[in-house]
Design a protein around this motif. Sequence first.
Motif, PDB file in Angstrom:
ATOM      1  N   GLY A  98     -17.663   5.170 -17.665  1.00  0.00           N
ATOM      2  CA  GLY A  98     -19.057   5.577 -17.505  1.00  0.00           C
ATOM      3  C   GLY A  98     -19.890   4.567 -16.731  1.00  0.00           C
ATOM      4  O   GLY A  98     -20.789   4.932 -15.976  1.00  0.00           O
ATOM      5  N   GLU A  99     -19.565   3.281 -16.915  1.00  0.00           N
ATOM      6  CA  GLU A  99     -20.339   2.252 -16.234  1.00  0.00           C
ATOM      7  C   GLU A  99     -20.044   2.207 -14.738  1.00  0.00           C
ATOM      8  O   GLU A  99     -20.714   1.506 -13.991  1.00  0.00           O
ATOM      9  CB  GLU A  99     -20.039   0.878 -16.848  1.00  0.00           C
TER      10      GLU A  99
ATOM     11  N   CYS B  10     -19.709   5.073 -13.054  1.00  0.00           N
ATOM     12  CA  CYS B  10     -20.051   6.415 -12.580  1.00  0.00           C
ATOM     13  C   CYS B  10     -21.544   6.536 -12.310  1.00  0.00           C
ATOM     14  O   CYS B  10     -22.361   5.885 -12.953  1.00  0.00           O
ATOM     15  CB  CYS B  10     -19.728   7.453 -13.656  1.00  0.00           C
TER      16      CYS B  10
ATOM     17  N   PHE C  53     -20.517  10.766 -22.206  1.00  0.00           N
ATOM     18  CA  PHE C  53     -21.564  11.221 -23.126  1.00  0.00           C
ATOM     19  C   PHE C  53     -20.962  12.019 -24.277  1.00  0.00           C
ATOM     20  O   PHE C  53     -21.420  11.946 -25.404  1.00  0.00           O
ATOM     21  CB  PHE C  53     -22.581  12.110 -22.404  1.00  0.00           C
TER      22      PHE C  53
ATOM     23  N   TYR D 131     -31.776  -2.422 -13.373  1.00  0.00           N
ATOM     24  CA  TYR D 131     -31.039  -2.076 -14.586  1.00  0.00           C
ATOM     25  C   TYR D 131     -29.582  -1.730 -14.296  1.00  0.00           C
ATOM     26  O   TYR D 131     -28.671  -2.245 -14.922  1.00  0.00           O
ATOM     27  CB  TYR D 131     -31.722  -0.900 -15.294  1.00  0.00           C
ATOM     28  N   LEU D 132     -29.366  -0.876 -13.330  1.00  0.00           N
ATOM     29  CA  LEU D 132     -27.996  -0.437 -13.061  1.00  0.00           C
ATOM     30  C   LEU D 132     -27.231  -1.467 -12.243  1.00  0.00           C
ATOM     31  O   LEU D 132     -26.031  -1.638 -12.394  1.00  0.00           O
ATOM     32  CB  LEU D 132     -28.000   0.906 -12.331  1.00  0.00           C
TER      33      LEU D 132
ATOM     34  N   ARG E  41     -21.641   2.647  -6.868  1.00  0.00           N
ATOM     35  CA  ARG E  41     -20.684   2.899  -7.937  1.00  0.00           C
ATOM     36  C   ARG E  41     -19.592   3.797  -7.376  1.00  0.00           C
ATOM     37  O   ARG E  41     -19.889   4.703  -6.587  1.00  0.00           O
ATOM     38  CB  ARG E  41     -21.364   3.570  -9.128  1.00  0.00           C
TER      39      ARG E  41
ATOM     40  N   TRP F 118     -34.402   1.020 -11.662  1.00  0.00           N
ATOM     41  CA  TRP F 118     -32.980   1.394 -11.643  1.00  0.00           C
ATOM     42  C   TRP F 118     -32.148   0.362 -10.914  1.00  0.00           C
ATOM     43  O   TRP F 118     -31.019   0.076 -11.307  1.00  0.00           O
ATOM     44  CB  TRP F 118     -32.786   2.776 -11.013  1.00  0.00           C
TER      45      TRP F 118
ATOM     46  N   ALA G  86     -18.337  11.203 -17.932  1.00  0.00           N
ATOM     47  CA  ALA G  86     -19.327  10.129 -17.931  1.00  0.00           C
ATOM     48  C   ALA G  86     -19.341   9.388 -19.264  1.00  0.00           C
ATOM     49  O   ALA G  86     -19.901   8.305 -19.369  1.00  0.00           O
ATOM     50  CB  ALA G  86     -20.707  10.693 -17.640  1.00  0.00           C
TER      51      ALA G  86
ATOM     52  N   ARG H 268     -19.908  15.688 -18.191  1.00  0.00           N
ATOM     53  CA  ARG H 268     -20.506  14.818 -19.216  1.00  0.00           C
ATOM     54  C   ARG H 268     -19.435  14.084 -20.013  1.00  0.00           C
ATOM     55  O   ARG H 268     -19.636  12.957 -20.452  1.00  0.00           O
ATOM     56  CB  ARG H 268     -21.407  15.622 -20.146  1.00  0.00           C
TER      57      ARG H 268
ATOM     58  N   TYR I  74     -24.049   9.666 -12.739  1.00  0.00           N
ATOM     59  CA  TYR I  74     -24.100  11.037 -13.224  1.00  0.00           C
ATOM     60  C   TYR I  74     -25.449  11.624 -12.840  1.00  0.00           C
ATOM     61  O   TYR I  74     -26.494  11.069 -13.189  1.00  0.00           O
ATOM     62  CB  TYR I  74     -23.919  11.067 -14.744  1.00  0.00           C
TER      63      TYR I  74
ATOM     64  N   ALA J 136     -25.676  -6.247 -13.229  1.00  0.00           N
ATOM     65  CA  ALA J 136     -24.536  -7.146 -13.395  1.00  0.00           C
ATOM     66  C   ALA J 136     -24.294  -7.967 -12.127  1.00  0.00           C
ATOM     67  O   ALA J 136     -23.856  -9.105 -12.193  1.00  0.00           O
ATOM     68  CB  ALA J 136     -23.297  -6.342 -13.742  1.00  0.00           C
TER      69      ALA J 136
ATOM     70  N   ARG K  69     -30.863   7.069  -6.419  1.00  0.00           N
ATOM     71  CA  ARG K  69     -30.025   6.161  -7.214  1.00  0.00           C
ATOM     72  C   ARG K  69     -28.622   6.030  -6.644  1.00  0.00           C
ATOM     73  O   ARG K  69     -28.024   4.966  -6.645  1.00  0.00           O
ATOM     74  CB  ARG K  69     -29.908   6.742  -8.619  1.00  0.00           C
TER      75      ARG K  69
END
Lengths: 222, 216
Positions: free
Chosen positions: B71-72, B74, B51, B99-100, B153, B96, B49, B46, B76, B103, B147
Amino acid sequence: MKMFLGLVMRDIRLAMREGGSISTVLGFYLIVVAILPLGLGPDLNLLAKIAPGVLWVAMLLSALLSVDRIFYNDHEDGTLEVIALGAMPLELVAAAKSIAHWITTGIPLALVAPVLGFLLNLQPEAVWVLVVTMLAGTPAVSFLGAVGAALTLGLNRGGLLLSLLILPLYIPVLIFGIATMNAVLVGPGSFVQPFAILCAISLVTIILSPIASAAALRMNLQ
Amino acid sequence: MRLIIDELAVKRGLRTIISGLSFHIESKEGLLLTGPNGSGKTTLLRALAGFIEHDAGTVRLEGGADEAEVGEQCHYVGHKNGIKHGFTVAENLDFWLDYLGGAEDDTGQGKRSCRDTALETFELTNLLDIPAGMLSAGQKRRLGLARLVMVKRPVWLLDEPSVSLDVHSVKILAGVVEEHIRGGGIAMAATHIPLGLEFNRTLQLGIAQETEEVFG
């Protein structure tokens, strides 16, 4: 921007899908407003006089019922962790979720208020002021509520604490919402000033509260 | 690509869970985290990542996207699956993906094929229109893991990824992780159940040694 809108749309779809949430809030609003005349007796003048205040206070309480929903479900099922790993900063995440809450709670409450106003003998000329002031004030309700929701995320039964934290912050919104309505209904003076302040409160909270919400979310992700 | 952890220290409350931890993982390497319960496996993942705030030290990804945080870059996978019970399998994946992968300028076609690959890999194709809330625990897990395949990633942080998966699904997962590593990715996994996967390296965490004396 696409991500932002995507998140807003997702939250709106979830609120619709999970049914209950919107109708519970509206149902609560109806019940609170409906039992009040039963307690006060059938004095139409008195009811007309207190109608704006009752409608506003009951609206705040109903909205409060649903603000914990803004982050709770996402935190519970782990979605929040994945969202946090996206490219969008948490501030924008908080803003998107607050906007979705406003659309699914604030707007329906503002639109239903005049209908409930008839139960309280609300003057017909007050209807449009009521809707307009509520539409202007409810963004503040959702955005401030999001801060409380983010703060109380980690707690079991955080709902009560949430009310204690957030209700006092709603006071300015309430004061200037009612002031605007009184200026129109009773006078004297222009309604422009209190209404401008009400809008200003909403705009300031829209900018500031996502920052506070994001900070609280980071704390709760630990 | 290289994930560098330099003198990392992480506290939870007043307890120091990890201190002075330095290591690095090159691309095409997998690292297995081991250690007894409470030794800080989840905390480490964590923290990587992003957090959990680092008490000291740095984590950086050499050769990754410069402006993006670690984190962006990764994935998790934690104890929770991160799926919405009110949405169907397809809606969960689509969200997902948007959203993920937001970009990247991917065409609609490319996105569809990413999703379909993920569905086939984790054998979810038949469940496409079923609300995620009606899936079994193992199916939910597979949906959460989808995911990994769907959005590319470089770094995978896996915390007990095989929980509630059956033998067959564990094999699928192992294959996916292996392919990711072979394709130049980095993977870190904390697991008690053998994944049937050869990790290049193992990092053994011990129970935290020092507890700060506050009232002493």
